[in-house]
Design a protein around this motif. Structure first.
Motif, mmCIF file in Angstrom:
data_model
loop_
_atom_site.group_PDB
_atom_site.id
_atom_site.type_symbol
_atom_site.label_atom_id
_atom_site.label_comp_id
_atom_site.label_asym_id
_atom_site.label_seq_id
_atom_site.Cartn_x
_atom_site.Cartn_y
_atom_site.Cartn_z
ATOM 1 N N LEU A 45 -6.012 -13.369 -12.314
ATOM 2 C CA LEU A 45 -5.998 -12.102 -13.672
ATOM 3 C C LEU A 45 -5.735 -10.597 -13.020
ATOM 4 O O LEU A 45 -4.974 -10.238 -13.283
ATOM 5 N N CYS A 46 -5.998 -9.879 -12.532
ATOM 6 C CA CYS A 46 -6.049 -9.336 -11.589
ATOM 7 C C CYS A 46 -4.998 -8.514 -11.045
ATOM 8 O O CYS A 46 -5.025 -9.709 -9.642
ATOM 9 N N THR A 47 -3.573 -8.331 -10.885
ATOM 10 C CA THR A 47 -2.376 -7.635 -10.519
ATOM 11 C C THR A 47 -2.109 -6.853 -10.168
ATOM 12 O O THR A 47 -1.838 -5.809 -11.167
ATOM 13 N N PRO A 48 -2.252 -5.860 -9.266
ATOM 14 C CA PRO A 48 -1.702 -4.342 -9.358
ATOM 15 C C PRO A 48 -0.811 -3.998 -9.811
ATOM 16 O O PRO A 48 0.567 -4.815 -9.609
ATOM 17 N N ALA A 49 0.080 -3.113 -10.232
ATOM 18 C CA ALA A 49 0.743 -2.391 -10.639
ATOM 19 C C ALA A 49 1.351 -1.112 -9.762
ATOM 20 O O ALA A 49 0.348 -0.626 -9.247
ATOM 21 N N PHE A 50 2.259 -1.030 -9.271
ATOM 22 C CA PHE A 50 3.285 -0.245 -8.172
ATOM 23 C C PHE A 50 3.701 0.347 -8.522
ATOM 24 O O PHE A 50 4.935 -0.030 -9.069
ATOM 25 N N ALA A 51 3.784 1.623 -8.097
ATOM 26 C CA ALA A 51 4.858 2.732 -8.626
ATOM 27 C C ALA A 51 6.212 2.140 -7.698
ATOM 28 O O ALA A 51 7.239 2.439 -7.920
ATOM 29 N N HIS A 52 6.156 2.208 -6.480
ATOM 30 C CA HIS A 52 7.072 1.800 -5.768
ATOM 31 C C HIS A 52 7.872 0.751 -6.019
ATOM 32 O O HIS A 52 7.115 -0.301 -6.398
ATOM 33 N N ASP A 53 9.825 0.959 -6.096
ATOM 34 C CA ASP A 53 10.024 0.079 -6.953
ATOM 35 C C ASP A 53 10.630 -0.901 -5.492
ATOM 36 O O ASP A 53 11.172 0.220 -4.483
ATOM 37 N N PRO A 54 9.635 -2.017 -5.124
ATOM 38 C CA PRO A 54 10.670 -2.796 -3.643
ATOM 39 C C PRO A 54 12.055 -2.916 -4.155
ATOM 40 O O PRO A 54 12.807 -3.244 -2.963
ATOM 41 N N GLU A 55 13.110 -2.500 -4.946
ATOM 42 C CA GLU A 55 14.512 -2.575 -4.924
ATOM 43 C C GLU A 55 15.153 -1.274 -4.786
ATOM 44 O O GLU A 55 16.338 -1.862 -4.514
ATOM 45 N N HIS A 56 14.423 -1.009 -4.328
ATOM 46 C CA HIS A 56 15.180 0.742 -3.936
ATOM 47 C C HIS A 56 13.900 1.542 -3.029
ATOM 48 O O HIS A 56 13.397 2.473 -3.181
ATOM 49 N N PRO A 57 14.168 1.151 -1.654
ATOM 50 C CA PRO A 57 12.633 1.311 -1.341
ATOM 51 C C PRO A 57 12.945 2.606 -0.410
ATOM 52 O O PRO A 57 12.592 3.707 -0.118
ATOM 53 N N GLU A 58 13.869 2.848 -0.490
ATOM 54 C CA GLU A 58 14.659 4.908 -0.664
ATOM 55 C C GLU A 58 14.149 5.471 -1.303
ATOM 56 O O GLU A 58 13.990 6.497 -1.414
ATOM 57 N N LEU A 59 13.641 5.195 -2.709
ATOM 58 C CA LEU A 59 12.302 5.900 -3.222
ATOM 59 C C LEU A 59 10.859 5.960 -2.760
ATOM 60 O O LEU A 59 10.250 7.305 -3.472
ATOM 61 N N ASN A 60 10.408 5.856 -1.402
ATOM 62 C CA ASN A 60 9.512 4.994 -1.650
ATOM 63 C C ASN A 60 8.764 6.573 -0.837
ATOM 64 O O ASN A 60 7.571 6.922 -1.767
ATOM 65 N N ALA A 61 9.103 7.246 -0.019
ATOM 66 C CA ALA A 61 8.986 8.688 0.455
ATOM 67 C C ALA A 61 8.965 9.932 -0.710
ATOM 68 O O ALA A 61 7.841 10.232 -0.979
ATOM 69 N N TRP A 62 9.760 9.573 -1.876
ATOM 70 C CA TRP A 62 9.857 10.223 -3.216
ATOM 71 C C TRP A 62 8.706 9.941 -3.949
ATOM 72 O O TRP A 62 7.675 10.627 -4.246
ATOM 73 N N PHE A 63 8.353 8.344 -4.087
ATOM 74 C CA PHE A 63 6.984 8.327 -4.889
ATOM 75 C C PHE A 63 5.724 8.837 -3.894
ATOM 76 O O PHE A 63 4.579 9.276 -4.624
ATOM 77 N N ASP A 64 5.682 9.067 -3.304
ATOM 78 C CA ASP A 64 4.739 8.844 -2.075
ATOM 79 C C ASP A 64 4.210 10.253 -2.404
ATOM 80 O O ASP A 64 3.336 11.128 -2.099
#
Length: 142
Positions: A45-64
């Motif tokens: 029942l527990c699924t993590p919610a991630f801010a990082h969008d896997p469809e936009h890996p170019e935003l990973n550094a920005w999210f971090d």
């Protein structure tokens, strides 16, 4: 039951405990089975919610790099997108609906840099049964 299908050793343990006349062994077996079932249910029942969008890996550094006055966002809480009907702005202050309750966003949780993801995001934290907002970045409504 699902737990016995996923963990065949539980079924063996259960049958040995049922065959044993020792009530301590039977009680222990029931406790172990109940615990394993509970753990399995929580895991399913527990699924993590991630801010990082896997469809936009170019935003990973920005999210971090996102920070509010409370500190880094992604380092302490998982963020997620909020639907337009679940947040609002009034008189320069924001509030967000989480788990069917409206929570005021503290001014020091507001991220003031431009929102490169475009969608409203919130990073809630649960502490002593109460939800706090660590970070919030408004998106474009519509």
């Amino acid at each position: 039951m699902l737990a016995e299908k996923c963990f065949p050793v539980l079924e063996t343990f259960k049958s040995h405990a049922a065959a044993d006349d020792n009530s301590i062994v039977v009680s222990t077996a029931r406790f172990v089975l109940a615990t394993m079932r509970s753990v399995l249910i929580v895991l399913l029942l527990c699924t993590p919610a991630f801010a990082h969008d896997p469809e936009h890996p170019e935003l990973n550094a920005w999210f971090d790099s996102l920070r509010s006055s409370k500190g880094p966002c992604c380092s302490f809480a998982d963020g997620f997108a909020v639907n337009d009907v679940d947040w609002e702005s009034k008189d320069g202050h924001y509030r967000v609906r989480l788990q069917n309750s409206w929570i005021d966003v503290p001014d020091d949780a507001l991220i003031t840099e431009p929102n490169r993801a475009g969608r409203t995001m919130v990073w809630p934290m649960l502490f002593n049964g109460e939800t706090f907002i660590r970070c919030f970045i408004p998106g474009s409504m519509g």
